[in-house]
Design a protein around this motif. Structure first.
Motif: not given
Length: 359
Positions: A224-231, A303-319
């Protein structure tokens, strides 16, 4: 901890109750901080929240998000003798639950409780040799009847969360708390909003905040957030299991060795152009990172599936020990993730965004 602001946001965000579907208290804190840095705040209809940081309006629209929800529980039934049955919210393994403290967020405030555990003296041989099914566990709040429970404002449908205070460990870089998955991402989102407020020249428009209900099947708030923002591009901020503990194959992240560069999970492959941008930024700026192949997913997979496709990545940390009551992160990994996030946002002008698209 030598950064008072960071200590403050970590403590407030991790200690707030916010099981999946019940993110309101966390959203209130996010709104309080983000509104300090921008007057433009948007919400989707499930409760995700984003501050809009406007740089170059001709640049790409970048969505940056943690997720507000933690794994928790919901009151499902109250017995005649005042014991409380519960529904899990998110992925729990039954063996991490017995005898653990919880808090029920009732209509009349926070009620303390403990998850049932049978003492070894009265266990049968059969019970000793198999784990207890979560469906047979209950919460004890120290009363003797349903009427007493109801007088405390407890009823089915309310959230229940683990108890674990924020605590520096013997190594002061290691911080233990509940809900690092994913108040790590929420706190880093707040820090990005602060950074872009204090240094507003950036070649893009950034929507920075947090989604809801990531821990439930379907990573619902991300849709729903991706639909709102259309990133044009999405960066998820999330914590993932560390693999530097006994009994776990050392194929994932190790505390203190840098941010996690998630190159694959069952619903996601990092786009080649975006991967090269993130890795080259780390190499140029000497930001420590670790390659990570995951067994679970994140908001990026949706989010990668939104619209025509959204390049997506994760900036993560281990826990260590996520999806339990107490988890541990390393401040050095958090700082590495923050450095990469701040740097790549400064780089992502329209030409750079177009260069990472598959053409």
């Amino acid at each position: 901890m030598n950064n008072p602001f960071q200590r403050e946001i970590w403590n407030r965000l991790t200690q707030a109750p916010g099981a999946a579907g019940f993110e309101g208290p966390v959203r209130d804190i996010m709104r309080e901080y983000i509104s300090t840095y921008t007057s433009e705040i948007v919400y989707d209809n499930l409760g995700s929240i984003f501050g809009v940081m406007r740089g170059d309006e001709n640049g790409p629209k970048i969505m940056v998000a943690g997720h507000m929800d933690e794994v928790g529980f919901m009151v499902s039934r109250i017995s005649d003798k005042g014991f409380i049955s519960f529904q899990t919210l998110g992925g729990w393994w039954g063996q991490v639950l017995l005898a653990q403290r919880v808090q029920i967020v009732s209509d009349k405030g926070i009620i303390e409780g403990v998850i049932s555990s049978i003492p070894p003296h009265v266990l049968s041989d059969d019970q000793r040799n198999r784990p207890m099914d979560i469906r047979n566990m209950y919460i004890d709040i120290g009363v003797d009847s349903r009427a007493e429970v109801e007088r405390l404002g407890i009823r089915p449908g309310q959230q229940i969360v683990p108890v674990c205070p924020l605590q520096e460990m013997a190594n002061p870089d290691r911080i233990m708390s509940k809900a690092w998955d994913n108040r790590y991402g929420c706190s880093l989102a707040v820090e990005l909003a602060k950074e872009l407020h204090e240094r507003p020249e950036h070649p893009n428009v950034v929507y920075v905040g947090a989604t809801v209900q990531e821990e439930l099947s379907g990573t619902r708030g991300a849709k729903t957030a991706a639909a709102m923002i259309d990133p044009d591009l999405f960066l998820a901020l999330d914590a993932s299991p560390a693999s530097d503990i006994p009994g776990v194959r050392e194929e994932g992240g190790k505390l203190g060795s840098g941010l996690l560069m998630r190159i694959y999970d069952p619903g996601y492959v990092m786009p080649v152009g975006l991967r090269e941008l993130l890795i080259s930024t780390c190499e140029e700026e000497k930001i420590p990172y670790q390659y990570y192949v995951a067994k679970g997913g994140t908001d990026a997979g949706v989010v990668q599936y939104h619209g025509k496709g959204v390049p997506s990545a994760v900036i993560g940390i281990p826990s260590r020990y996520i999806h339990s009551h107490a988890s541990i992160i390393d401040k050095k990994d958090y700082e590495a993730a923050k450095r990469l996030l701040f740097s790549v946002i400064r780089k992502l002008d329209r030409a750079t965004w177009e260069s990472i698209l598959p053409r």
